[in-house]
Design a protein around this motif. Structure first.
Motif, PDB file in Angstrom:
ATOM      1  N   ASN A   1       0.813  -1.227   0.000  1.00 16.00           N
ATOM      2  CA  ASN A   1       0.000   0.000   0.000  1.00 16.00           C
ATOM      3  C   ASN A   1       0.846   1.276   0.000  1.00 16.00           C
ATOM      4  OD1 ASN A   1      -1.794  -2.163   0.637  1.00 16.00           O
ATOM      5  ND2 ASN A   1      -3.293  -0.632   1.311  1.00 16.00           N
ATOM      6  N   ILE A   2       2.113   1.107  -0.348  1.00 17.25           N
ATOM      7  CA  ILE A   2       2.988   2.285  -0.449  1.00 17.25           C
ATOM      8  C   ILE A   2       3.613   2.304  -1.836  1.00 17.25           C
ATOM      9  CG2 ILE A   2       5.101   3.396   0.418  1.00 17.25           C
ATOM     10  CD1 ILE A   2       4.496   2.160   3.165  1.00 17.25           C
ATOM     11  N   ILE A   3       3.519   3.444  -2.487  1.00 17.67           N
ATOM     12  CA  ILE A   3       4.231   3.659  -3.751  1.00 17.67           C
ATOM     13  C   ILE A   3       5.157   4.853  -3.546  1.00 17.67           C
ATOM     14  CG2 ILE A   3       3.968   4.478  -6.142  1.00 17.67           C
ATOM     15  CD1 ILE A   3       1.552   2.661  -6.405  1.00 17.67           C
ATOM     16  N   ALA A   4       6.423   4.669  -3.859  1.00 14.98           N
ATOM     17  CA  ALA A   4       7.399   5.737  -3.648  1.00 14.98           C
ATOM     18  C   ALA A   4       7.786   6.357  -4.988  1.00 14.98           C
ATOM     19  CB  ALA A   4       8.635   5.190  -2.948  1.00 14.98           C
ATOM     20  N   ILE A   5       7.987   7.657  -4.984  1.00 11.26           N
ATOM     21  CA  ILE A   5       8.577   8.341  -6.134  1.00 11.26           C
ATOM     22  C   ILE A   5       9.861   8.972  -5.622  1.00 11.26           C
ATOM     23  CG2 ILE A   5       8.247  10.088  -7.938  1.00 11.26           C
ATOM     24  CD1 ILE A   5       5.240   9.638  -7.718  1.00 11.26           C
ATOM     25  N   THR A   6      10.975   8.487  -6.130  1.00 14.10           N
ATOM     26  CA  THR A   6      12.256   8.878  -5.543  1.00 14.10           C
ATOM     27  C   THR A   6      13.383   8.714  -6.561  1.00 14.10           C
ATOM     28  OG1 THR A   6      13.680   8.583  -3.599  1.00 14.10           O
ATOM     29  CG2 THR A   6      12.763   6.582  -4.563  1.00 14.10           C
ATOM     30  N   ASP A   7      14.576   9.045  -6.125  1.00  9.74           N
ATOM     31  CA  ASP A   7      15.753   8.901  -6.982  1.00  9.74           C
ATOM     32  C   ASP A   7      15.887   7.439  -7.423  1.00  9.74           C
ATOM     33  OD1 ASP A   7      18.638  10.619  -7.311  1.00  9.74           O
ATOM     34  OD2 ASP A   7      18.717   8.442  -7.588  1.00  9.74           O
ATOM     35  N   PRO A   8      16.102   7.198  -8.713  1.00 12.90           N
ATOM     36  CA  PRO A   8      16.137   5.814  -9.180  1.00 12.90           C
ATOM     37  C   PRO A   8      17.365   5.028  -8.727  1.00 12.90           C
ATOM     38  CG  PRO A   8      16.533   7.350 -11.008  1.00 12.90           C
ATOM     39  CD  PRO A   8      16.172   8.177  -9.820  1.00 12.90           C
ATOM     40  N   SER A   9      18.391   5.706  -8.242  1.00 14.15           N
ATOM     41  CA  SER A   9      19.605   4.926  -7.961  1.00 14.15           C
ATOM     42  C   SER A   9      20.253   5.169  -6.605  1.00 14.15           C
ATOM     43  CB  SER A   9      20.639   5.161  -9.067  1.00 14.15           C
ATOM     44  OG  SER A   9      20.955   6.536  -9.154  1.00 14.15           O
ATOM     45  N   ARG A  10      19.968   6.300  -5.952  1.00 15.40           N
ATOM     46  CA  ARG A  10      20.694   6.528  -4.701  1.00 15.40           C
ATOM     47  C   ARG A  10      19.832   7.258  -3.680  1.00 15.40           C
ATOM     48  NH1 ARG A  10      22.046  10.740  -8.100  1.00 15.40           N
ATOM     49  NH2 ARG A  10      23.201   9.380  -9.490  1.00 15.40           N
ATOM     50  N   GLY A  11      20.320   7.342  -2.457  1.00 16.12           N
ATOM     51  CA  GLY A  11      19.654   8.141  -1.430  1.00 16.12           C
ATOM     52  C   GLY A  11      18.941   7.285  -0.390  1.00 16.12           C
ATOM     53  N   THR A  12      18.505   7.987   0.651  1.00 16.12           N
ATOM     54  CA  THR A  12      17.887   7.320   1.801  1.00 16.12           C
ATOM     55  C   THR A  12      16.569   6.645   1.410  1.00 16.12           C
ATOM     56  OG1 THR A  12      18.914   8.866   3.329  1.00 16.12           O
ATOM     57  CG2 THR A  12      16.921   7.765   4.089  1.00 16.12           C
ATOM     58  N   MET A  13      15.724   7.344   0.658  1.00 13.77           N
ATOM     59  CA  MET A  13      14.443   6.731   0.280  1.00 13.77           C
ATOM     60  C   MET A  13      14.667   5.556  -0.667  1.00 13.77           C
ATOM     61  SD  MET A  13      11.186   6.470   0.628  1.00 13.77           S
ATOM     62  CE  MET A  13      10.766   7.898   1.626  1.00 13.77           C
ATOM     63  N   ARG A  14      15.654   5.676  -1.547  1.00 14.93           N
ATOM     64  CA  ARG A  14      15.973   4.553  -2.453  1.00 14.93           C
ATOM     65  C   ARG A  14      16.301   3.297  -1.647  1.00 14.93           C
ATOM     66  NH1 ARG A  14      14.155   3.803  -7.038  1.00 14.93           N
ATOM     67  NH2 ARG A  14      13.905   1.641  -6.427  1.00 14.93           N
ATOM     68  N   SER A  15      17.122   3.449  -0.622  1.00 12.93           N
ATOM     69  CA  SER A  15      17.491   2.281   0.199  1.00 12.93           C
ATOM     70  C   SER A  15      16.260   1.672   0.855  1.00 12.93           C
ATOM     71  CB  SER A  15      18.462   2.672   1.317  1.00 12.93           C
ATOM     72  OG  SER A  15      19.385   3.613   0.889  1.00 12.93           O
ATOM     73  N   ILE A  16      15.376   2.543   1.344  1.00 13.82           N
ATOM     74  CA  ILE A  16      14.165   2.031   2.003  1.00 13.82           C
ATOM     75  C   ILE A  16      13.296   1.279   0.990  1.00 13.82           C
ATOM     76  CG2 ILE A  16      12.058   2.687   3.241  1.00 13.82           C
ATOM     77  CD1 ILE A  16      13.601   5.179   4.269  1.00 13.82           C
ATOM     78  N   VAL A  17      13.136   1.888  -0.182  1.00 16.34           N
ATOM     79  CA  VAL A  17      12.328   1.256  -1.233  1.00 16.34           C
ATOM     80  C   VAL A  17      12.882  -0.130  -1.558  1.00 16.34           C
ATOM     81  CG1 VAL A  17      11.788   1.374  -3.708  1.00 16.34           C
ATOM     82  CG2 VAL A  17      11.518   3.412  -2.270  1.00 16.34           C
ATOM     83  N   ASP A  18      14.180  -0.205  -1.726  1.00 20.50           N
ATOM     84  CA  ASP A  18      14.795  -1.488  -2.080  1.00 20.50           C
ATOM     85  C   ASP A  18      14.660  -2.496  -0.945  1.00 20.50           C
ATOM     86  OD1 ASP A  18      15.411  -0.378  -4.510  1.00 20.50           O
ATOM     87  OD2 ASP A  18      17.510   0.046  -4.022  1.00 20.50           O
TER      88      ASP A  18
END
Lengths: 474, 474
Positions: A182-199
């Protein structure tokens, strides 16, 4: 298809005398503006204005395909969409929704509404998020039909991070191991704090494209995903934006609406009129004025020019609404300091009209009866334009042929490119926001984030205890 | 009960250097401000500031009793309330509702919601009224549970008249001879076009009190009836407003928040800072900034002073929202022209808080976890205040002890009385709006109202056909 129309006659001295621009000065500036056009082309070729490529392939197809795939994936699954973002990750979303869906959108019953209810939570006010959360839990006790869309390039923006951590926890408490669905993220495709969480957590996600700053990102997945979820025609938005590219690239300012808009506003800024009002005569377009406020203020408000000289450049964007603010601001606009340029926005043919009925037998009100609302709205706008000209106040009008996604796309592209021109005319960097940094660091310090302790002391030293307080014991 | 607190330390030169006011200048101005206080008292005694009597008997009891009677009469009968008004007949209603009811108020189910859904239709945009009407007819096909509240002193304001004629017709079509029961008018108690209609059609009604201008009328039936219908404690609002009367009457500016607020803002206006931002750190208070925009702009924006000399006085009120606009406007506020005063509004203890949960194992975001939203909001505000002081930008803070009707009443009275002081400090008439007249007459002319034909010609002569258009064939 006709384009947006810019009418700037009321900016010139033949209409408003010495307060206006001399047409000869406009003539004399043509070559300088053409040079700015050359420079913009060079910047574009160097990838410095990546926002301009968003309505064109390959960026466009990549984004719209990914968005379409996700929207299809979500179809029929969610009744409520909560967007978490701030600044450029919220203002465009709000503007598109208000421009292109009815003011009653969230109130419409499931089935009639073309998509989920939309809430854009762009603050860390606990009452705002708390009230929305209460409502979501009332209509969807398990939150299984509630989708959270977090938008943050880095994941480090304090406000968005705070909202995200909170909503993630709420979803986990309700949905357990399925919360990530139930979460969709829009964030940097390759780096950063949100990217790590998404992955790590396996969220579905879309990219914030490289090289596109927050305030220029509405036509990327940042603004388009929530729009598409709510039934807005994002292809038409992009078509409209794409269609403004060639006109806004013309070397001749008199046929280039972005160059002309920038030239007028920057000339007036230099002549003591740095307050730039955007005043749509259409409630649906009012939130676009908030989007404009960001792109104009944050891009142009700069202490130093490109050579590092102190200039304190910038203009103050102000939102107003016609006819409403005729009864609130126009007294000031006509009689106060002549320090403003008023930008009207109107719509030639609204998608819907109402006729004022006949049958009320009151002599003083006969003139209204049998007339359409749009006729009255147009008369009010023209009357206000006339009253401003009588007071020698510069103003211009941007006219939408009708109100739809195509023209909203044109309007967005027009102001984005005008901002790029204005940056060159002011000789400043229109793409950074250095002054925002200090407040962020001070927030980190006050919040006890390791590495920022010094700011805690600095704030205390600067602001100290105040004895300039009424009441003194307050 | 503690009062609103005004902290103006960041306006003074010991904080922001030459951009600030010298404390000695403040001292030196005390006697002049005391004289303005004397003059205000004389004006009040002469009945020229009737708005100040609204929170006190006999006006107060007369209004609240009449309102209570009508609200009781309507109890349980209506699910939707549509207010028709514009300017001072709408901005206060919207501000009270947004300040004191949840952002999701209209979405709450009947029974949970403390009153009917509220729509304030303050424009003649056909999409706005059309969408609301569609919605009302969807949830209440016969419109028997829909109440229309038309607010117009004269009944001649074109926008409100157009809405009223339309809604009256819609109700007659649905309800026939009973339509008049679903209309409540707030209008002049003895004369005018709306008064005649009320008397002829037999509407229930409440008075717009004599001598109270539109922008000063929120604490009369104009603002209080819709608030009371929606469960807002209007006695607490009036108690709060009443409680500000004595502090704002003090001769000593250093203990009089209205006099100090006016003095600071007018001094800065005279020193090249005529842009006055009001920036609540609280979404619920954001619409109060729209109410403030009207009272500040329309009262102070005046071409001539009280002796008839041309002065083009006035200050431009600007609304902003913390933390949201840190990501939109603060770049400009710190680095752009130093032409603003920023007025923060914050709330010491919001009625509701949320805690950012722990449990997200991301090092960079640990500093947020376990902290409350209000702590983060307060840190953001203080950090922004610090950043502005570092850039030598004057700012002040008005702090609500908590967010409730009592303090909203205090805030309203504070700005109303500050406006009266500011008018004296600028030596202008703060209670008229002469510049609005020309636009109204031109609208009548364009709409073909008999007696105004000349304006049709005047508008055509002044605005003519324009050849300053892009695209030229547009």
């Amino acid at each position: 298809m006709p384009d947006l129309v810019l009418d700037y006659a009321n900016c010139l001295s033949d209409r408003i005398g010495d307060e206006g621009l001399d047409p000869a000065h406009l003539e004399a500036s043509l070559s300088a503006v053409a040079e700015h056009g050359e420079e913009l082309d060079a910047m574009r070729a160097a990838g410095e204005t990546a926002y301009r490529d968003l309505p064109f392939d390959p960026a466009r197809s990549a984004h719209t395909k990914a968005i379409r795939r996700l929207v299809d994936d979500c179809a029929g699954t969610y009744d409520t969409l909560i967007v978490l973002g701030i600044g450029g990750s919220a203002l465009g979303n709000i503007a598109l929704q208000n421009a292109l869906n009815p003011v009653t959108y969230n109130l419409l019953p499931d089935g009639i509404r073309p998509g989920p209810r939309l809430f854009v939570v762009d603050n860390v006010d606990p009452m705002l998020l708390g009230d929305i959360l209460d409502f979501a839990e009332t209509v969807d006790p398990g939150l299984s039909r509630t989708l959270v869309n977090v938008i943050s390039k880095s994941g480090e923006t304090a406000e968005t991070a705070a909202q995200f951590i909170t909503m993630r926890d709420v979803l986990i408490n309700s949905l357990g191991d399925n919360a990530h669905r139930n979460i969709i993220a829009i964030t940097d495709p390759s780096r950063g704090t949100m990217r790590s969480i998404v992955d790590a957590e396996g969220y579905r996600n879309l990219p914030v494209p490289d090289g596109v700053g927050g305030r220029f990102s509405v036509l990327s997945p940042v603004g388009l995903f929530s729009a598409a979820m709510c039934g807005i025609d994002i292809e038409a938005l992009l078509d409209g934006a794409a269609s403004m590219d060639a006109p806004c690239s013309r070397r001749d300012m008199t046929s280039n609406p972005a160059a002309m808009l920038a030239f007028l506003l920057i000339e007036f800024t230099k002549r003591g009129k740095p307050n730039h009002v955007l005043m749509p005569y259409c409630n649906a377009l009012y939130s676009l004025a908030d989007w404009y406020r960001q792109i104009w203020a944050e891009s142009l408000g700069k202490q130093v020019d490109r050579q590092g000289n102190e200039v304190f450049a910038g203009a103050t964007p102000i939102k107003a609404l016609g006819t409403t603010d005729q009864h609130s601001q126009v007294q000031l606009y006509r009689e106060g300091p002549n320090d403003k340029v008023i930008g009207f926005v109107d719509v030639r043919k609204l998608p819907r009209d109402l006729t004022i009925p006949t049958g009320l037998d009151v002599e003083n009100l006969k003139y209204l009866q049998g007339v359409s609302f749009t006729t009255l709205l147009a008369a009010e706008k023209r009357a206000t334009e006339y009253a401003l000209v009588e007071s020698k106040r510069p103003n211009f009008t941007i006219t939408f042929p009708t109100l739809d996604a195509y023209y909203v796309g044109q309007f967005i592209a027009l102001w984005e490119i005008a901002t790029s021109y204005a940056g060159l005319m002011l000789n400043i960097n229109a793409y950074d926001q250095p002054a925002v940094e200090l407040g962020k660091q001070a927030t980190f310090g006050l919040m006890g984030r390791p590495g920022y302790e010094e700011f805690n002391t600095k704030v205390a030293d600067t602001l100290g205890p105040s004895d300039r307080v009424i009441p003194r014991n307050g």
